[in-house]
Enzyme design. Structure first.
Site, PDB file in Angstrom:
ATOM      1  N   HIS A   1       0.672  -1.213   0.044  1.00  7.43           N
ATOM      2  CA  HIS A   1      -0.023  -0.148   0.163  1.00  7.43           C
ATOM      3  C   HIS A   1       0.867   1.301   0.047  1.00  7.43           C
ATOM      4  CE1 HIS A   1       1.227  -0.446   4.264  1.00  7.43           C
ATOM      5  NE2 HIS A   1       0.985   0.882   4.384  1.00  7.43           N
TER       6      HIS A   1
ATOM      7  N   ASP B   1       0.796   5.110   2.091  1.00  7.67           N
ATOM      8  CA  ASP B   1       0.420   6.019   3.210  1.00  7.67           C
ATOM      9  C   ASP B   1      -0.369   7.158   2.565  1.00  7.67           C
ATOM     10  OD1 ASP B   1       1.452   3.835   4.605  1.00  7.67           O
ATOM     11  OD2 ASP B   1       3.138   5.019   5.233  1.00  7.67           O
TER      12      ASP B   1
ATOM     13  N   HIS C   1       4.826   0.046  -0.182  1.00 11.40           N
ATOM     14  CA  HIS C   1       5.633  -0.810   0.526  1.00 11.40           C
ATOM     15  C   HIS C   1       4.830  -1.775   1.164  1.00 11.40           C
ATOM     16  CE1 HIS C   1       3.820   2.670   2.952  1.00 11.40           C
ATOM     17  NE2 HIS C   1       3.925   1.813   3.979  1.00 11.40           N
TER      18      HIS C   1
ATOM     19  N   ARG D   1       8.956  -9.060  14.675  1.00 12.96           N
ATOM     20  CA  ARG D   1       9.495  -7.577  14.331  1.00 12.96           C
ATOM     21  C   ARG D   1       8.390  -6.634  15.203  1.00 12.96           C
ATOM     22  NH1 ARG D   1       8.697  -3.589  10.135  1.00 12.96           N
ATOM     23  NH2 ARG D   1      10.550  -2.813   9.248  1.00 12.96           N
TER      24      ARG D   1
HETATM   25  C1  GA4 Z   1      -2.041   2.723   5.797  1.00 14.62           C
HETATM   26  C2  GA4 Z   1      -1.080   3.764   6.806  1.00 14.62           C
HETATM   27  C3  GA4 Z   1      -1.790   3.644   8.305  1.00 14.62           C
HETATM   28  O1  GA4 Z   1      -1.286   2.492   8.716  1.00 14.62           O
HETATM   29  C4  GA4 Z   1      -3.126   3.727   8.372  1.00 14.62           C
HETATM   30  C5  GA4 Z   1      -3.636   2.615   7.684  1.00 14.62           C
HETATM   31  C6  GA4 Z   1      -5.355   2.342   7.814  1.00 14.62           C
HETATM   32  C7  GA4 Z   1      -5.789   1.439   8.869  1.00 14.62           C
HETATM   33  O2  GA4 Z   1      -4.896   0.342   9.181  1.00 14.62           O
HETATM   34  O3  GA4 Z   1      -7.005   1.548   9.492  1.00 14.62           O
HETATM   35  C8  GA4 Z   1      -5.700   1.630   6.407  1.00 14.62           C
HETATM   36  C9  GA4 Z   1      -4.560   2.009   5.549  1.00 14.62           C
HETATM   37  C10 GA4 Z   1      -3.512   2.806   6.302  1.00 14.62           C
HETATM   38  C11 GA4 Z   1      -5.053   2.520   3.981  1.00 14.62           C
HETATM   39  C12 GA4 Z   1      -6.335   2.080   3.562  1.00 14.62           C
HETATM   40  C13 GA4 Z   1      -7.341   1.788   4.633  1.00 14.62           C
HETATM   41  C14 GA4 Z   1      -7.015   2.517   5.851  1.00 14.62           C
HETATM   42  C15 GA4 Z   1      -6.139   0.216   6.408  1.00 14.62           C
HETATM   43  C16 GA4 Z   1      -6.990   0.419   5.049  1.00 14.62           C
HETATM   44  C17 GA4 Z   1      -7.342  -0.803   4.548  1.00 14.62           C
HETATM   45  C18 GA4 Z   1      -3.351   3.827   9.975  1.00 14.62           C
HETATM   46  C19 GA4 Z   1      -3.857   4.728   7.394  1.00 14.62           C
HETATM   47  O4  GA4 Z   1      -4.058   5.854   7.881  1.00 14.62           O
HETATM   48  O5  GA4 Z   1      -3.902   4.412   6.196  1.00 14.62           O
END
Ligand code: GA4
Length: 333
Positions: free
Chosen positions: A208, A210, A265, A275
């Site tokens: 994904h 961020d 990443h 980890r």
């Molecule tokens: C990816 C980056 C951060 O970890 C996060 C993630 C969020 C979550 O884990 O709730 C998301 C992911 C992240 C992007 C798409 C959506 C939302 C999981 C998911 C499937 C906390 C964020 O801000 O976006």
């Protein structure tokens, strides 16, 4: 200190194929923050080439880091029913195996915290989280200021002001990837070799980008973090407990009108070692309007994105699957 070391034998996540053809990647830009004059240009190059770099001489107290890491380990070492008492992550709180709310899974347990729900009433993570986030936010501001200087845009705080704002939308994440025995592997602990020899790997956190502006990550000495290069290969990032790894996130790609890459990443689970990582996600205030910075645009250059607020982007993000290309939903054409 109690160490998380037990090998769990029943992976609950699917084993996904991977296409990784480089072992540990040695080309990751290393930026020494004690030389700001060099750092500002090196940061810009790194953001353009990889959307990713490592910083040394970052100024975050190693004592604070190890204290917080110990607290995280203590938390993850608790019995499952105790951890389950922390609210389920909808989206913030304690979570295990499920990521987000749209069906993504991973070989992971985690705590997701926002500035409004840091569990300050608990012995665990008392004031440490707040202190840590404060220090790492400062580091984020320094990096964003150097970025602005490297890009030759004014004022110097044009990017960093969004993190230092009292309404900045901060998320802090503590991840624990337990060891995951891959039934198909020969138990080779080098995941890159494993994925090359077997073409299969257990995913800790799927690929994904961020959504925020910048992410600042630190992990223990267990490998597993990989980034996607422009040539279409996944490369393993050698772990380094003493440094920070910086991701360019989606909003910075938009604000630079595509000059910087929001780095794709993922994390693959190790067969034998836990980890533990801690990641600060720096987002702007919810109502901040995001669009390419006028001062960066060449004469006649067209904006690739329609203007949107962070709130709009974030709301859309939480409706998507992890791997989705969320930026493309905001492209002009
Ligand atoms: C990816 C980056 C951060 O970890 C996060 C993630 C969020 C979550 O884990 O709730 C998301 C992911 C992240 C992007 C798409 C959506 C939302 C999981 C998911 C499937 C906390 C964020 O801000 O976006």
């Amino acid at each position: 200190m109690v160490m998380i070391s037990q090998v769990e034998k029943k992976p609950v996540v699917d084993i996904f194929p991977t296409k990784s053809n480089k072992t540990n990647f040695t080309g990751i830009p290393v930026i020494d923050l004690s030389s700001p004059e060099d750092a500002k240009n090196l940061i810009v190059n790194a953001c353009q080439d990889y959307g990713f770099f490592k910083v040394i001489n970052h100024g975050v107290s190693p004592l604070l880091v190890s204290e917080l890491e110990n607290e995280a380990i203590e938390f993850f070492n608790m019995r499952q029913y105790e951890k389950d008492q922390y609210c389920p992550p909808n989206p913030f709180g304690y979570g295990r195996n499920k990521i987000g709310t749209n069906g993504d899974v991973g070989w992971i347990e985690y705590l997701l915290l926002t500035s409004t729900n840091f569990p300050t009433n608990s012995k665990i993570f008392s004031s440490l989280t707040n202190e840590y986030v404060k220090e790492v936010r400062k580091l984020g501001c320094t990096i964003l200021e150097l970025m602005a200087e490297g890009l030759k845009i004014e004022p110097k705080n044009v990017l960093s002001r969004m993190l230092s704002d009292e309404n900045a939308d901060t998320v802090f994440r503590l991840n624990h990837y337990p060891p995951c025995l891959d039934p198909n592997s020969n138990h080779d602990s080098d995941l890159n070799n494993k994925s090359m020899s077997h073409g299969r790997t257990s995913i800790g956190f799927g690929e994904h980008t961020d959504p925020q502006l910048i992410s600042i990550a630190r992990s223990n000495a267990t490998s597993g973090f990989q980034i996607y290069l422009e040539d279409g290969t996944w490369v393993g990032v050698p772990p380094d407990e003493t440094s920070y790894f910086i991701n360019v996130d989606d909003l910075l790609e938009v604000m630079t009108n595509g000059r910087f890459r929001s780095v794709r990443h993922r994390v693959v689970a190790d067969s034998f070692k836990s980890r533990v990582s801690m990641i600060y996600f720096g987002g702007p205030p919810l109502m901040e309007k995001i669009s390419p910075l006028g001062s960066l645009m060449e004469p006649g250059e067209e904006s690739l994105y329609n203007e949107f607020t962070w709130f709009e982007y974030k709301s859309c993000t939480y409706k998507t699957r992890l791997t989705d290309n969320r930026l493309s939903l905001f492209h002009k054409h």
